[in-house]
Write an enzyme that holds these catalytic residues in place. Structure first.
Site, PDB file in Angstrom:
ATOM      1  N   LYS A  35       9.393  14.791 -17.594  1.00  0.00           N
ATOM      2  CA  LYS A  35       8.190  13.989 -17.367  1.00  0.00           C
ATOM      3  C   LYS A  35       8.219  13.398 -15.961  1.00  0.00           C
ATOM      4  O   LYS A  35       9.222  13.456 -15.265  1.00  0.00           O
ATOM      5  CB  LYS A  35       8.095  12.878 -18.416  1.00  0.00           C
ATOM      6  N   TYR A 255       8.758  -6.318  11.804  1.00  0.00           N
ATOM      7  CA  TYR A 255       7.756  -7.303  11.413  1.00  0.00           C
ATOM      8  C   TYR A 255       8.415  -8.617  11.000  1.00  0.00           C
ATOM      9  O   TYR A 255       9.399  -8.638  10.266  1.00  0.00           O
ATOM     10  CB  TYR A 255       6.923  -6.778  10.248  1.00  0.00           C
TER      11      TYR A 255
END
Length: 358
Positions: A35, A255
């Site tokens: 899956k 940042y």
């Protein structure tokens, strides 16, 4: 030229891991759980590498149809079952088994018109309390399924463990006992064991095991590593250095100027970021692998890049490969450092990451 970032998938590792799990559960058939796009490894990539698996477990009908379209002939099982009555003719047409876990599914099976019966695995809630019929409901539900002409006989039986990834937690024994008592004497296959069950709870192995994360070389247990069980990581997540810069002491990077160098050093900029699925919350010090050694992430992970401290005397150069996780740097270690689980890391890669058989 190889793309980057890329997830290199090792067919030999996948095959090794299947063999290890077979050795762990010699009396059981193996339903390889593929899956979530084969746990991020590529659905058809994995299925084609695991041609010796006895079946495949999936979460969505679309995944099963993709396998059938790709030529996979093995048994397929929808682990969450079908969601709509219109799914049922597709199960029949493509020979797909389904889990049944809820009253609404039983009603759809009783009302639909089908050209042949569907193979059903009845899910018992033995203690996880997520999906499945309760012990109190079991006898009534089982009788309804037996009476339904749209259901092939025998009905197979399954449950799912809540705490099998905690080897010292005896709740798994409680679940096994509840399931075995409820289903004693009934025909059909039984399946209880996920990866942790197969590796740590041999009494749970039953007719089928349903390994997921272990097939990809990863341990399901916190603080453990798949290599401790003879498993080999099947995914190498690789990017490269796109810049190498001299960096002065007391200067920040990234940042928010989140990190500041304590001494002169060399920084490397790696072409991968949260836009590729690498977690933005990876803290300072999270390791990556460059030219045979671990080096730490510094500063914040940005959308397309992250920065690493290569060290004062580094000779790394632009174009050098960087391993984010894989055979030289276990994904379990990276996940623990970030504060998540390996399942999340390997399944959250975005389409910008090329997934290719190595």
């Amino acid at each position: 030229m190889k793309p980057f970032p890329r997830a290199e998938i090792s067919s030999s590792a996948l095959q090794n891991n299947l063999a290890v799990l077979r050795q762990q559960a010699r009396a059981s058939q193996v339903m390889a759980v593929v899956k979530a796009n084969g746990y991020g490894h590529g659905l058809l990539n994995v299925a084609n590498c695991l041609v010796n698996a006895d079946g495949f477990g999936l979460a969505r009908l679309e995944e099963a149809l993709e396998l059938r379209a790709g030529g996979v002939k093995a048994r397929l099982l929808l682990l969450e079952g079908f969601f709509r009555s219109t799914d049922l003719p597709l199960l029949v047409a493509h020979d797909i088994d389904t889990v049944v876990h809820h009253e609404s599914q039983i009603e759809m099976l009783e009302q639909v018109k089908l050209t042949k019966p569907v193979t059903v695995w009845l899910k018992v809630d033995s203690g996880m309390h997520r999906l499945g019929v309760t012990p109190e409901q079991f006898a009534t539900v089982y009788a309804r399924l037996m009476a339904c002409p749209n259901i092939a006989k025998p009905i197979h039986l399954m449950t799912h463990f809540a705490c099998a990834d905690e080897p010292d937690n005896h709740y798994t024994d409680v679940q096994m006992a509840a399931f075995n008592e409820l289903t004693a004497g009934l025909p059909g296959f039984r399946t209880l064991a996920n990866s942790a069950g197969a590796l740590y709870w041999p009494k749970s192995q039953g007719d089928w095991i349903r390994p997921g994360i272990a097939l990809y070389g990863v341990s399901p247990v916190a603080g453990d590593c798949g290599t401790n069980h003879g498993l080999i990581p099947a995914m190498n997540l690789v990017s490269r250095l796109i810049a190498v810069r001299d960096h002065k002491a007391n200067q920040p990077v990234g940042y928010g100027c989140y990190w500041t160098a304590k001494q002169d050093t060399r920084l490397g900029v790696v072409a991968i970021g949260y836009g590729d699925g690498y977690p933005r919350n990876a803290p300072e010090g999270t390791p990556v692998w460059v030219n045979g050694r671990r080096v730490p992430i510094v500063g914040r992970v940005s959308m397309d890049m992250l920065t690493v401290d290569l060290g004062q005397d580094a000779t790394d150069k632009v174009g050098d490969d960087v391993l984010l996780w894989g055979q030289d740097l276990p994904v379990e270690e990276v996940a623990e450092r970030i504060g998540t689980i390996a399942y999340e890391l390997v399944t959250k890669l975005t389409p910008r990451v090329a997934v290719c058989l190595a």
